[in-house]
Design a protein around this motif. Sequence first.
Motif, PDB file in Angstrom:
ATOM      1  N   THR A 213       0.835  -1.194   0.000  1.00  0.00           N
ATOM      2  CA  THR A 213       0.000   0.000   0.000  1.00  0.00           C
ATOM      3  C   THR A 213       0.872   1.246   0.000  1.00  0.00           C
ATOM      4  OG1 THR A 213      -0.151  -0.091   2.425  1.00  0.00           O
ATOM      5  CG2 THR A 213      -1.952  -1.083   1.161  1.00  0.00           C
ATOM      6  N   LEU A 214       0.461   2.228  -0.755  1.00  0.00           N
ATOM      7  CA  LEU A 214       1.135   3.514  -0.820  1.00  0.00           C
ATOM      8  C   LEU A 214       0.124   4.562  -0.428  1.00  0.00           C
ATOM      9  CD1 LEU A 214       3.686   5.125  -1.552  1.00  0.00           C
ATOM     10  CD2 LEU A 214       2.835   5.241  -3.897  1.00  0.00           C
ATOM     11  N   ASP A 215       0.358   5.215   0.729  1.00  0.00           N
ATOM     12  CA  ASP A 215      -0.609   6.177   1.260  1.00  0.00           C
ATOM     13  C   ASP A 215      -1.999   5.548   1.346  1.00  0.00           C
ATOM     14  OD1 ASP A 215       1.305   8.221   1.510  1.00  0.00           O
ATOM     15  OD2 ASP A 215       1.078   8.751  -0.593  1.00  0.00           O
ATOM     16  N   GLU A 216      -2.043   4.304   1.855  1.00  0.00           N
ATOM     17  CA  GLU A 216      -3.272   3.546   2.119  1.00  0.00           C
ATOM     18  C   GLU A 216      -3.941   3.015   0.855  1.00  0.00           C
ATOM     19  OE1 GLU A 216      -4.206   2.614   5.164  1.00  0.00           O
ATOM     20  OE2 GLU A 216      -2.379   3.612   5.786  1.00  0.00           O
ATOM     21  N   ARG A 217      -3.385   3.242  -0.334  1.00  0.00           N
ATOM     22  CA  ARG A 217      -3.960   2.706  -1.563  1.00  0.00           C
ATOM     23  C   ARG A 217      -3.217   1.439  -1.951  1.00  0.00           C
ATOM     24  NH1 ARG A 217      -3.413   4.058  -7.569  1.00  0.00           N
ATOM     25  NH2 ARG A 217      -5.484   3.654  -8.446  1.00  0.00           N
ATOM     26  N   ILE A 218      -3.940   0.367  -2.279  1.00  0.00           N
ATOM     27  CA  ILE A 218      -3.314  -0.888  -2.671  1.00  0.00           C
ATOM     28  C   ILE A 218      -2.641  -0.711  -4.028  1.00  0.00           C
ATOM     29  CG2 ILE A 218      -3.723  -3.298  -3.289  1.00  0.00           C
ATOM     30  CD1 ILE A 218      -6.071  -3.300  -1.335  1.00  0.00           C
ATOM     31  N   VAL A 219      -1.326  -0.996  -4.081  1.00  0.00           N
ATOM     32  CA  VAL A 219      -0.571  -0.828  -5.320  1.00  0.00           C
ATOM     33  C   VAL A 219       0.145  -2.113  -5.736  1.00  0.00           C
ATOM     34  CG1 VAL A 219      -0.270   1.652  -5.032  1.00  0.00           C
ATOM     35  CG2 VAL A 219       1.415   0.083  -4.044  1.00  0.00           C
ATOM     36  N   GLY A 220      -0.087  -3.204  -5.009  1.00  0.00           N
ATOM     37  CA  GLY A 220       0.535  -4.467  -5.368  1.00  0.00           C
ATOM     38  C   GLY A 220      -0.059  -5.603  -4.549  1.00  0.00           C
ATOM     39  N   SER A 221       0.030  -6.816  -5.089  1.00  0.00           N
ATOM     40  CA  SER A 221      -0.500  -7.970  -4.350  1.00  0.00           C
ATOM     41  C   SER A 221       0.226  -9.240  -4.773  1.00  0.00           C
ATOM     42  CB  SER A 221      -2.007  -8.140  -4.610  1.00  0.00           C
ATOM     43  OG  SER A 221      -2.248  -8.530  -5.953  1.00  0.00           O
ATOM     44  N   ILE A 222       0.165 -10.237  -3.910  1.00  0.00           N
ATOM     45  CA  ILE A 222       0.644 -11.593  -4.201  1.00  0.00           C
ATOM     46  C   ILE A 222      -0.041 -12.521  -3.211  1.00  0.00           C
ATOM     47  CG2 ILE A 222       2.625 -11.626  -2.624  1.00  0.00           C
ATOM     48  CD1 ILE A 222       4.222 -12.984  -4.888  1.00  0.00           C
ATOM     49  N   ALA A 223      -0.317 -13.747  -3.629  1.00  0.00           N
ATOM     50  CA  ALA A 223      -1.012 -14.688  -2.748  1.00  0.00           C
ATOM     51  C   ALA A 223      -0.409 -16.080  -2.865  1.00  0.00           C
ATOM     52  CB  ALA A 223      -2.498 -14.734  -3.095  1.00  0.00           C
ATOM     53  N   ILE A 224      -0.540 -16.838  -1.800  1.00  0.00           N
ATOM     54  CA  ILE A 224      -0.173 -18.247  -1.785  1.00  0.00           C
ATOM     55  C   ILE A 224      -1.429 -19.049  -1.438  1.00  0.00           C
ATOM     56  CG2 ILE A 224       1.090 -20.069  -0.589  1.00  0.00           C
ATOM     57  CD1 ILE A 224       2.826 -18.493  -2.508  1.00  0.00           C
ATOM     58  N   ASP A 225      -1.843 -19.875  -2.386  1.00  0.00           N
ATOM     59  CA  ASP A 225      -2.977 -20.780  -2.182  1.00  0.00           C
ATOM     60  C   ASP A 225      -2.394 -22.167  -1.914  1.00  0.00           C
ATOM     61  OD1 ASP A 225      -5.198 -22.431  -2.370  1.00  0.00           O
ATOM     62  OD2 ASP A 225      -6.132 -21.245  -3.961  1.00  0.00           O
ATOM     63  N   GLY A 226      -2.538 -22.627  -0.692  1.00  0.00           N
ATOM     64  CA  GLY A 226      -1.963 -23.913  -0.312  1.00  0.00           C
ATOM     65  C   GLY A 226      -2.902 -25.075  -0.457  1.00  0.00           C
ATOM     66  N   GLN A 227      -4.087 -24.848  -1.045  1.00  0.00           N
ATOM     67  CA  GLN A 227      -5.091 -25.911  -1.086  1.00  0.00           C
ATOM     68  C   GLN A 227      -5.410 -26.425  -2.489  1.00  0.00           C
ATOM     69  OE1 GLN A 227      -8.007 -23.537   1.343  1.00  0.00           O
ATOM     70  NE2 GLN A 227      -8.245 -25.487   2.428  1.00  0.00           N
ATOM     71  N   ASP A 228      -5.353 -25.575  -3.520  1.00  0.00           N
ATOM     72  CA  ASP A 228      -5.951 -25.972  -4.799  1.00  0.00           C
ATOM     73  C   ASP A 228      -5.089 -26.918  -5.625  1.00  0.00           C
ATOM     74  OD1 ASP A 228      -5.254 -23.238  -7.116  1.00  0.00           O
ATOM     75  OD2 ASP A 228      -4.076 -23.973  -5.424  1.00  0.00           O
ATOM     76  N   LEU A 229      -3.793 -27.044  -5.369  1.00  0.00           N
ATOM     77  CA  LEU A 229      -2.944 -27.947  -6.154  1.00  0.00           C
ATOM     78  C   LEU A 229      -2.810 -29.332  -5.537  1.00  0.00           C
ATOM     79  CD1 LEU A 229      -0.009 -25.613  -7.275  1.00  0.00           C
ATOM     80  CD2 LEU A 229      -2.100 -26.204  -8.514  1.00  0.00           C
ATOM     81  N   GLY A 230      -2.854 -29.411  -4.223  1.00  0.00           N
ATOM     82  CA  GLY A 230      -2.647 -30.683  -3.549  1.00  0.00           C
ATOM     83  C   GLY A 230      -1.191 -31.107  -3.596  1.00  0.00           C
ATOM     84  N   SER A 231      -0.894 -32.323  -3.162  1.00  0.00           N
ATOM     85  CA  SER A 231       0.456 -32.905  -3.185  1.00  0.00           C
ATOM     86  C   SER A 231       1.467 -32.034  -2.447  1.00  0.00           C
ATOM     87  CB  SER A 231       0.922 -33.119  -4.641  1.00  0.00           C
ATOM     88  OG  SER A 231       0.035 -33.969  -5.332  1.00  0.00           O
ATOM     89  N   ASN A 232       1.014 -31.294  -1.448  1.00  0.00           N
ATOM     90  CA  ASN A 232       1.868 -30.415  -0.645  1.00  0.00           C
ATOM     91  C   ASN A 232       2.612 -29.383  -1.511  1.00  0.00           C
ATOM     92  OD1 ASN A 232       2.725 -29.650   1.982  1.00  0.00           O
ATOM     93  ND2 ASN A 232       4.722 -30.575   1.609  1.00  0.00           N
ATOM     94  N   GLN A 233       1.916 -28.886  -2.533  1.00  0.00           N
ATOM     95  CA  GLN A 233       2.476 -27.840  -3.385  1.00  0.00           C
ATOM     96  C   GLN A 233       1.668 -26.560  -3.225  1.00  0.00           C
ATOM     97  OE1 GLN A 233       4.052 -28.871  -7.338  1.00  0.00           O
ATOM     98  NE2 GLN A 233       3.021 -30.846  -7.093  1.00  0.00           N
ATOM     99  N   ALA A 234       2.371 -25.447  -3.212  1.00  0.00           N
ATOM    100  CA  ALA A 234       1.739 -24.145  -3.073  1.00  0.00           C
ATOM    101  C   ALA A 234       1.544 -23.506  -4.446  1.00  0.00           C
ATOM    102  CB  ALA A 234       2.588 -23.233  -2.191  1.00  0.00           C
ATOM    103  N   HIS A 235       0.452 -22.794  -4.593  1.00  0.00           N
ATOM    104  CA  HIS A 235       0.145 -22.085  -5.839  1.00  0.00           C
ATOM    105  C   HIS A 235       0.332 -20.590  -5.605  1.00  0.00           C
ATOM    106  CE1 HIS A 235      -2.982 -21.381  -9.312  1.00  0.00           C
ATOM    107  NE2 HIS A 235      -1.787 -20.893  -9.579  1.00  0.00           N
ATOM    108  N   LEU A 236       1.315 -19.996  -6.277  1.00  0.00           N
ATOM    109  CA  LEU A 236       1.541 -18.550  -6.176  1.00  0.00           C
ATOM    110  C   LEU A 236       0.613 -17.858  -7.167  1.00  0.00           C
ATOM    111  CD1 LEU A 236       4.954 -16.783  -5.861  1.00  0.00           C
ATOM    112  CD2 LEU A 236       3.204 -15.863  -7.373  1.00  0.00           C
ATOM    113  N   ARG A 237      -0.218 -16.935  -6.678  1.00  0.00           N
ATOM    114  CA  ARG A 237      -1.261 -16.345  -7.516  1.00  0.00           C
ATOM    115  C   ARG A 237      -1.325 -14.823  -7.331  1.00  0.00           C
ATOM    116  NH1 ARG A 237      -6.674 -19.912  -6.624  1.00  0.00           N
ATOM    117  NH2 ARG A 237      -7.015 -19.268  -8.800  1.00  0.00           N
TER     118      ARG A 237
END
Length: 319
Positions: A213-237
């Motif tokens: 966030t820059l001055d309270e405005r969202i200017v970037g994002s990244i996520a880790i989904d640990g459920q949708d791939l299975g096999s103990n693999q993380a999905h970077l989204r």
Amino acid sequence: MSIPSALIEEIRTASRTMVREFGFLRVTLAATDYSASGVHALLEIEAGDGVSAAQLAQSLGLEKSSVSRMVGKLIKAGEIEERAAEDARVKHLHLTSQGRQTVADIHAYGQAQVSKALNTLNPSQQQSVAQGLSTYAHALKTIRLGADRPLTPNLHISAGYRPGLIGRVAQMHADYYSRHSGFGAIFESRVARETAEFVGRLDQPCNQIWVATLDERIVGSIAIDGQDLGSNQAHLRWFILDDGCRGSGVGRQLLSAAVEFCDQQGFDAIQLWTFKGLDAARRLYEAAGFELTMEEQGSQWGSVVTEQQFTRAAAHVEG
């Protein structure tokens, strides 16, 4: 990097207009009896709560002789005073009671001027103005100070949901990929739908999202989904940056936060899917240990693109 001449001229024209509208061409500024440099000196002295003339010259980008004459005038006018520092050879400048009132009046004048202008804009435009001006001002300062890369003030990275996150993630993706890949409503609606579904699963410890966030405005994002791939693999989204923050280092910070989270959670690997031609992003991925593992054409996003899969094996299973 080649900058379009039309863009340069548009910014120059806007800068000249701002200089005129703010009153910098007048003999005095902000309804005071002082020049622009005098007003800025008073503001810097207030912010520093005791600065030397040399420090003032550096912060204002003025010659020491000019600052010396200006300081003499402000002392004579009763706005500031000199006090001895620990090093008797150095004197610090402080506001007098009169100076504090003058600065309060300057702030009131400036706040009213900005408030009136912003009231003619909608909230989204107001945020765009704040972000754009802040980023551009610090880019100019970067050049003057000779820094390696643009300075990004008031930029914070935090984990978890915050109001407006789903809409901003979808908007940043739509803005960027409409230009880069020609994606339209199909892509934006899918990003919004899947982000909303993921946010509902943030209560699971294997899932997380980070925003810049820059001055309270969202200017970037990244996520880790640990459920949708299975096999103990993380999905970077949903790794995306607002255009104004590209090249500032915030992307590297977001990616580092996501990778560190995956290592702490003990995932065997991290998978991500992206599109061919995003060279800056690819350099970030490879620097973080990702390798290209698959490449194929796809049309699920509304136009034909080359999709790429990158994989990073976890540190505890490497070798």
